[in-house]
Write an enzyme that holds these catalytic residues in place. Sequence first.
Site, mmCIF file in Angstrom:
data_model
loop_
_atom_site.group_PDB
_atom_site.id
_atom_site.type_symbol
_atom_site.label_atom_id
_atom_site.label_comp_id
_atom_site.label_asym_id
_atom_site.label_seq_id
_atom_site.Cartn_x
_atom_site.Cartn_y
_atom_site.Cartn_z
ATOM 1 N N ILE A 31 0.865 -1.179 0.000
ATOM 2 C CA ILE A 31 0.000 0.000 0.000
ATOM 3 C C ILE A 31 0.907 1.237 0.000
ATOM 4 C CG2 ILE A 31 -1.812 1.224 1.287
ATOM 5 C CD1 ILE A 31 -2.873 -1.479 0.700
ATOM 6 N N HIS A 36 -6.376 -3.956 -11.076
ATOM 7 C CA HIS A 36 -6.875 -4.861 -10.045
ATOM 8 C C HIS A 36 -7.634 -6.017 -10.709
ATOM 9 C CE1 HIS A 36 -8.273 -6.157 -6.144
ATOM 10 N NE2 HIS A 36 -9.483 -6.264 -6.650
ATOM 11 N N ASN A 93 -3.519 1.884 -11.074
ATOM 12 C CA ASN A 93 -3.372 0.494 -10.622
ATOM 13 C C ASN A 93 -4.272 -0.418 -11.443
ATOM 14 O OD1 ASN A 93 -2.626 -1.680 -8.766
ATOM 15 N ND2 ASN A 93 -4.707 -1.507 -7.965
HETATM 16 C C1 GRF Z 1 -2.318 -8.791 -11.627
HETATM 17 O O1 GRF Z 1 -3.451 -9.617 -11.633
HETATM 18 C C2 GRF Z 1 -2.563 -7.535 -10.838
HETATM 19 O O2 GRF Z 1 -3.838 -6.999 -11.005
HETATM 20 C C3 GRF Z 1 -2.408 -8.074 -9.437
HETATM 21 O O3 GRF Z 1 -1.255 -8.871 -9.521
HETATM 22 C C4 GRF Z 1 -1.182 -9.415 -10.831
HETATM 23 C C5 GRF Z 1 0.178 -9.097 -11.406
HETATM 24 O O4 GRF Z 1 0.559 -10.020 -12.352
HETATM 25 N N1 GRF Z 1 -2.384 -7.041 -8.438
HETATM 26 P P1 GRF Z 1 2.030 -10.033 -12.967
HETATM 27 O O5 GRF Z 1 3.004 -10.085 -11.823
HETATM 28 O O6 GRF Z 1 2.183 -8.765 -13.760
HETATM 29 O O7 GRF Z 1 2.091 -11.237 -13.852
#
Ligand code: GRF
Length: 193
Positions: free
Chosen positions: A85, A102, A100
């Site tokens: 965070i 999500h 971001n």
């Molecule tokens: C994604 O699903 C993102 O939204 C989440 O972590 C994942 C990251 O994937 N917070 P990567 O490490 O880029 O493959």
Amino acid sequence: MASGTGSLLESLLRRSDAPDAAYRVAAIVVDRDCRAADISRESGIQLIDCRVAAYPDRAAWDADLAARVGAAEPEWVVTAGFMKILGPAFLSRFGGRVVNSHPALLPSFPGAHGVADALAHGVKVTGATVHLVDDGVDTGPILAQEVVAIRVDDTEDSLHERIKSVERILLADVVTDLVTKGVVIDGRKAIIP
Ligand code: GRF
């Protein structure tokens, strides 16, 4: 900014390599040993390795993170699987310019377990949300969303992988739009003109 396998980061980098690229990646920020750090070394893009454990407390980490990222002079900051965070020092410096991705359809299933929580709840669709970061957990104005259907035989991994294939495109699209068109904020609504 990334902490994991960095596949969203790779997608952002691929887009920035295109001849008509709208942006370039000034620095890659990690908070641990992870594939994203290797990607930085392989690509020659500046690595900012900033770990909470190296500081006396979270506030000191947050302040130094803000200073180090600030030195790279980014127009936008993108958190792509960054599992920390961001604190007040960082957000007061970059507030409104942090994006971001999500892996759920916010405001449903915020937090670190968005994929598992959607699966456990039994919803039939989930998806990807790209949003601006504010001082809450996944609460900032929404920039773009895309739906992913849940299959009866989905596991957390299979579902997350399908969501991530959507996130990779959506995030690079939104970053491209933000740098080329900007964004207008009207209360909770974020409009990319
Ligand atoms: C994604 O699903 C993102 O939204 C989440 O972590 C994942 C990251 O994937 N917070 P990567 O490490 O880029 O493959």
